[in-house]
Enzyme design. Sequence first.
Site, mmCIF file in Angstrom:
data_model
loop_
_atom_site.group_PDB
_atom_site.id
_atom_site.type_symbol
_atom_site.label_atom_id
_atom_site.label_comp_id
_atom_site.label_asym_id
_atom_site.label_seq_id
_atom_site.Cartn_x
_atom_site.Cartn_y
_atom_site.Cartn_z
ATOM 1 N N LYS A 185 0.764 -1.282 0.076
ATOM 2 C CA LYS A 185 0.013 0.009 0.064
ATOM 3 C C LYS A 185 1.089 1.309 0.011
ATOM 4 O O LYS A 185 0.626 2.230 -0.723
ATOM 5 C CB LYS A 185 -0.837 -0.183 1.483
ATOM 6 C CG LYS A 185 -1.387 1.503 1.524
ATOM 7 C CD LYS A 185 -2.336 1.175 3.025
ATOM 8 C CE LYS A 185 -1.585 1.438 4.256
ATOM 9 N NZ LYS A 185 -1.453 2.999 4.566
ATOM 10 N N ARG B 71 -4.639 10.215 4.745
ATOM 11 C CA ARG B 71 -3.330 11.142 4.988
ATOM 12 C C ARG B 71 -2.535 11.270 3.641
ATOM 13 O O ARG B 71 -2.026 12.225 3.292
ATOM 14 C CB ARG B 71 -2.825 11.192 5.953
ATOM 15 C CG ARG B 71 -3.313 11.279 7.472
ATOM 16 C CD ARG B 71 -2.482 11.538 8.414
ATOM 17 N NE ARG B 71 -0.955 12.122 7.929
ATOM 18 C CZ ARG B 71 -0.743 13.451 8.016
ATOM 19 N NH1 ARG B 71 -1.525 14.180 8.770
ATOM 20 N NH2 ARG B 71 0.361 13.890 7.381
ATOM 21 N N PRO C 230 2.256 16.380 11.605
ATOM 22 C CA PRO C 230 2.402 17.684 10.709
ATOM 23 C C PRO C 230 2.898 17.632 9.160
ATOM 24 O O PRO C 230 3.445 16.615 8.876
ATOM 25 C CB PRO C 230 3.355 18.358 11.422
ATOM 26 C CG PRO C 230 4.017 17.487 12.088
ATOM 27 C CD PRO C 230 2.992 16.336 12.333
ATOM 28 N N ILE C 231 2.763 18.745 8.429
ATOM 29 C CA ILE C 231 3.448 18.446 7.104
ATOM 30 C C ILE C 231 4.387 19.716 6.861
ATOM 31 O O ILE C 231 4.670 19.997 5.574
ATOM 32 C CB ILE C 231 2.036 18.437 6.103
ATOM 33 C CG1 ILE C 231 1.542 19.678 6.141
ATOM 34 C CG2 ILE C 231 1.409 17.135 5.956
ATOM 35 C CD1 ILE C 231 0.581 20.037 4.756
ATOM 36 N N ASP C 232 4.750 19.938 8.030
ATOM 37 C CA ASP C 232 5.756 21.442 7.949
ATOM 38 C C ASP C 232 7.073 20.981 6.778
ATOM 39 O O ASP C 232 7.428 21.882 6.246
ATOM 40 C CB ASP C 232 6.124 21.825 9.130
ATOM 41 C CG ASP C 232 6.763 20.674 10.107
ATOM 42 O OD1 ASP C 232 6.218 19.642 10.076
ATOM 43 O OD2 ASP C 232 7.886 20.764 10.536
ATOM 44 N N ASP D 243 5.106 0.833 11.803
ATOM 45 C CA ASP D 243 3.642 0.371 11.479
ATOM 46 C C ASP D 243 3.771 -1.235 11.983
ATOM 47 O O ASP D 243 2.675 -1.924 11.657
ATOM 48 C CB ASP D 243 3.839 0.143 10.110
ATOM 49 C CG ASP D 243 3.514 1.601 9.446
ATOM 50 O OD1 ASP D 243 2.957 2.537 10.213
ATOM 51 O OD2 ASP D 243 3.729 1.993 8.241
ATOM 52 N N ILE E 110 8.575 7.119 16.492
ATOM 53 C CA ILE E 110 8.080 7.679 15.118
ATOM 54 C C ILE E 110 6.853 8.611 15.497
ATOM 55 O O ILE E 110 6.721 9.795 15.247
ATOM 56 C CB ILE E 110 7.889 6.994 14.204
ATOM 57 C CG1 ILE E 110 9.206 5.852 13.881
ATOM 58 C CG2 ILE E 110 7.530 7.608 12.945
ATOM 59 C CD1 ILE E 110 10.297 6.587 13.341
ATOM 60 N N ARG F 53 -8.367 -0.719 5.136
ATOM 61 C CA ARG F 53 -7.558 0.148 4.555
ATOM 62 C C ARG F 53 -6.137 -0.067 3.998
ATOM 63 O O ARG F 53 -5.576 0.081 3.035
ATOM 64 C CB ARG F 53 -7.555 1.491 5.736
ATOM 65 C CG ARG F 53 -8.384 2.288 5.614
ATOM 66 C CD ARG F 53 -7.940 3.825 6.726
ATOM 67 N NE ARG F 53 -6.919 3.953 6.010
ATOM 68 C CZ ARG F 53 -5.990 4.334 6.874
ATOM 69 N NH1 ARG F 53 -5.760 4.481 8.171
ATOM 70 N NH2 ARG F 53 -4.416 4.607 6.483
HETATM 71 N N1 EPU Z 1 6.795 14.812 10.509
HETATM 72 C C1 EPU Z 1 6.992 15.905 10.961
HETATM 73 N N2 EPU Z 1 6.789 16.983 9.741
HETATM 74 C C2 EPU Z 1 6.268 16.599 8.669
HETATM 75 C C3 EPU Z 1 6.205 15.145 8.412
HETATM 76 C C4 EPU Z 1 6.454 14.143 9.473
HETATM 77 O O1 EPU Z 1 7.415 16.330 11.901
HETATM 78 O O2 EPU Z 1 6.218 17.489 7.832
HETATM 79 C C5 EPU Z 1 7.138 13.742 11.674
HETATM 80 C C6 EPU Z 1 5.863 12.688 11.945
HETATM 81 O O3 EPU Z 1 4.961 13.489 12.864
HETATM 82 C C7 EPU Z 1 6.383 11.686 12.366
HETATM 83 C C8 EPU Z 1 7.655 11.435 11.643
HETATM 84 O O4 EPU Z 1 8.026 12.721 11.195
HETATM 85 O O5 EPU Z 1 6.936 11.757 13.893
HETATM 86 C C9 EPU Z 1 7.698 10.561 10.648
HETATM 87 O O6 EPU Z 1 6.471 10.869 9.826
HETATM 88 P P1 EPU Z 1 6.432 10.260 8.265
HETATM 89 O O7 EPU Z 1 6.158 11.765 7.458
HETATM 90 O O8 EPU Z 1 7.493 9.436 7.956
HETATM 91 O O9 EPU Z 1 5.136 9.561 8.176
HETATM 92 P P2 EPU Z 1 4.286 9.844 6.766
HETATM 93 O O10 EPU Z 1 4.953 9.729 5.733
HETATM 94 O O11 EPU Z 1 3.145 10.397 7.034
HETATM 95 C C10 EPU Z 1 4.283 7.105 6.371
HETATM 96 C C11 EPU Z 1 3.435 5.738 6.219
HETATM 97 C C12 EPU Z 1 2.889 5.567 7.679
HETATM 98 C C13 EPU Z 1 4.208 5.188 8.505
HETATM 99 C C14 EPU Z 1 5.131 6.462 8.443
HETATM 100 C C15 EPU Z 1 6.362 6.044 8.985
HETATM 101 C C16 EPU Z 1 2.385 6.027 4.063
HETATM 102 C C17 EPU Z 1 1.188 6.303 3.164
HETATM 103 N N3 EPU Z 1 2.222 6.380 5.297
HETATM 104 O O12 EPU Z 1 3.622 8.100 6.787
HETATM 105 O O13 EPU Z 1 2.297 4.531 7.386
HETATM 106 O O14 EPU Z 1 3.829 4.772 9.724
HETATM 107 O O15 EPU Z 1 5.599 6.664 6.972
HETATM 108 O O16 EPU Z 1 7.029 5.028 8.683
HETATM 109 O O17 EPU Z 1 3.128 5.777 3.360
HETATM 110 C C18 EPU Z 1 0.323 2.777 8.021
HETATM 111 O O18 EPU Z 1 0.374 2.304 6.891
HETATM 112 O O19 EPU Z 1 -0.321 2.394 8.973
HETATM 113 C C19 EPU Z 1 0.884 4.351 8.117
HETATM 114 C C20 EPU Z 1 0.717 5.066 9.143
#
Ligand code: EPU
Length: 421
Positions: free
Chosen positions: A22, A93, A123-125, A308, A330, A400
């Site tokens: 996924k 998301r 966040p997405i900062d 995960d 994480i 999902r």
């Molecule tokens: N973070 C920030 N700022 C940002 C983005 C992330 O501070 O702009 C922080 C997050 O809050 C977190 C850490 O960085 O503490 C890592 O988050 P990351 O951005 O890597 O997570 P993601 O890309 O939103 C993906 C997977 C998640 C998985 C995480 C970590 C997808 C669709 N989602 O999320 O998968 O847990 O990476 O490996 O690829 C799941 O499949 O159940 C799932 C939640």
Amino acid sequence: MDSIEIKGGVPLKGEVRAGGAKNAVLPMMAAALLTNETCRFTNVPKLRDVDSMCMILRQLGVRAERVQPHTLELEAIDESPCLAPYSLVSQMRASICVLGPLLARRGRARVAMPGGCVIGTRPIDLHLKGLRALGARINIDRGDVIADARKLRGAEIYLGGPHGSTVLGTCNVLSAAVLAEGITTIENAACEPEVEELCRFLKKMGAKISGIGTKRLKIEGVTSLKGAEHSTIPDRIEAATLLVAGAITGGDVFVRKARADHLAAVIDALRQIGVKITEEANGIRVTSNGKFKPMDLTTLPYPGIPTDMQAQLMALLAVADGISVVTERIFPDRFMHIAELGRMRANIRKEGTSAIVIGVKYLSGAPVMASDLRASAALVLAGLVARNTTHISRVYHIDRGYERLERKLARLGARIKRLKT
Ligand code: EPU
């Protein structure tokens, strides 16, 4: 709303196949916005999140069709729409992945902010920081991210936050940089296999990327990209969840397509817990006698133990012979499963960003509620080993990210069924 009923206590036996990943396919689907030629993906799992991404892409002028059950064709036929509305983004998301490709190809994007979810604030900062560094003007207005850029220009970007690298942030910035003018370097890029896979797909489209699979990605922008075909890698989290299912029930299960090179940390943890893991041709076998040693584990970015898998491993440690400490690095708030596992007689206490897991002799089936995707998987695993019957409601969370999990487990001998209501 469907629910799942499990009568626990059956050691699982047989062979099961891990489907396509996924989290690999979602950013690749968004990358189809980078061209008006056809992109074709095979080994695409049938999941609610994939359907949600198709809906968002359709809204953005993409023809999105499952031409076969596990083959998806995407073709941007109208490149004028730029709006991904909250009604769709709020369902998933990962839809934030369309931001980078839209900006790079169409010069503008309006994408609803995804907001938090049960696993934390999310966040997405860092996504926005990276895109701004490429020259995008970004504003937040009425809950939407509004971005525009006449031209993106390559830049040196450090993509790290308090919890390390970002998976989707790396995907987003990477998918914009491929069409930017000049060279971009992303330092502290996420090196999860799903990011590597996006790089491979973008290269097939004509992108120039080096450092694939490392923390330093170098991208040389090109002026256009073409359509491409790609087979999705096996889902390492689904595979690992199935390995834990074999382990927790004291079973003997071969997970076909499970890739040991993607699962080194999970395999190491399972071995420390006392489970036998054997790498075989085209998959991994798990054999277990149903007795588990406690261990302390910490989730980390790849190649560490994936967040995960935290909930599923916690379910296993809940029936280990001793005390374990599970630390989440994480998503520090990703512990919703503790209370539900507690309803099943698990003895787990949250201490800050850790959980103290005091192994119990047995779990007891109970009515429980799924709160998010991986927490739901943990409840299924607990149900497989619990005495009596477990009834899990809100299983749309499982749908999902796991394709017909109950059918796969039933084929291994589990007494599990989906109840339609
Ligand atoms: N973070 C920030 N700022 C940002 C983005 C992330 O501070 O702009 C922080 C997050 O809050 C977190 C850490 O960085 O503490 C890592 O988050 P990351 O951005 O890597 O997570 P993601 O890309 O939103 C993906 C997977 C998640 C998985 C995480 C970590 C997808 C669709 N989602 O999320 O998968 O847990 O990476 O490996 O690829 C799941 O499949 O159940 C799932 C939640």
